[in-house]
Design an enzyme around this catalytic site. Sequence first.
Site, PDB file in Angstrom:
ATOM      1  N   CYS A  41       0.777  -1.021  -0.011  1.00 47.45           N
ATOM      2  CA  CYS A  41       0.413  -0.086  -0.204  1.00 47.45           C
ATOM      3  C   CYS A  41       0.979   1.436  -0.011  1.00 47.45           C
ATOM      4  O   CYS A  41       1.885   0.821   0.479  1.00 47.45           O
ATOM      5  CB  CYS A  41      -0.788   0.145   1.076  1.00 47.45           C
ATOM      6  SG  CYS A  41      -2.058   1.341   1.528  1.00 47.45           S
TER       7      CYS A  41
ATOM      8  N   GLU B 278      -8.817  -0.799  -2.848  1.00 51.34           N
ATOM      9  CA  GLU B 278      -8.667   0.784  -2.395  1.00 51.34           C
ATOM     10  C   GLU B 278     -10.134   0.953  -2.198  1.00 51.34           C
ATOM     11  O   GLU B 278     -10.495   2.360  -1.624  1.00 51.34           O
ATOM     12  CB  GLU B 278      -9.090   1.280  -4.510  1.00 51.34           C
ATOM     13  CG  GLU B 278      -8.100   1.024  -5.245  1.00 51.34           C
ATOM     14  CD  GLU B 278      -6.458   1.269  -4.348  1.00 51.34           C
ATOM     15  OE1 GLU B 278      -6.744   2.959  -3.569  1.00 51.34           O
ATOM     16  OE2 GLU B 278      -5.727   1.270  -4.296  1.00 51.34           O
TER      17      GLU B 278
END
Length: 224
Positions: free
Chosen positions: A131, A174
């Site tokens: 991430c 997401e």
Amino acid sequence: MLHAAKPTPFSAARIQETVREILAAGTLPPIVQAGHPVLRQRAALYDGQLETVELDALIALMRAVMHDAPGVGLAAPQLGISLQLAVLEDQYDVDAETSAVRSRSPLEFFAILNPSYAPLGTATAEFYEGCLSLSGLQAVVSRHESVRLDFTDPHGTARQREFSGWQARIVQHETDHLHGILYIDRAELRSLSNNAEYAARWAHPDIGLARQELGFLPDKPQTS
């Protein structure tokens, strides 16, 4: 069990002000890192807080930040904007074996507003995941193999699309961001590795060796 994130305290005026400040800066903004409260809030649903030209400019800026990082997705909270907006795109070349094992195929650029996903079937897949808001770290995350995504596109049209393999992983990652969820909330924490250790030891198409050596996701006991 995941903790339910609290709704963002951001008002429509604050969202608009934050976006305008970022757009006016004329540079790529930094990516917010874990520990910032905006990443742990349920972002505000998009309901016209921005002018069309502002929304389009923000999407273009988010795409540029994503490419610069580089990454395959970016959510608005990662720029400090508590709004349910994300951009996704995966055009990275990977070798044939990795592509096959991970079911990874190119994902054309698109932007999503107010997304939610639901699994299609019960199959899951476990792979290392990183991430941009947890710089330098990766961990194994179990994700639904296939999902249905409901979202609104930037033109205000309600959409529904189905994704599988690596594309489904990106979609889930997401969308989770917009609900205050980071991948480490779903990760096998014994698999957590910094990028150098991952590259040196675990950068294989599958997680078999890391699973064995780090002792996570053990085999289920045989039943008679």
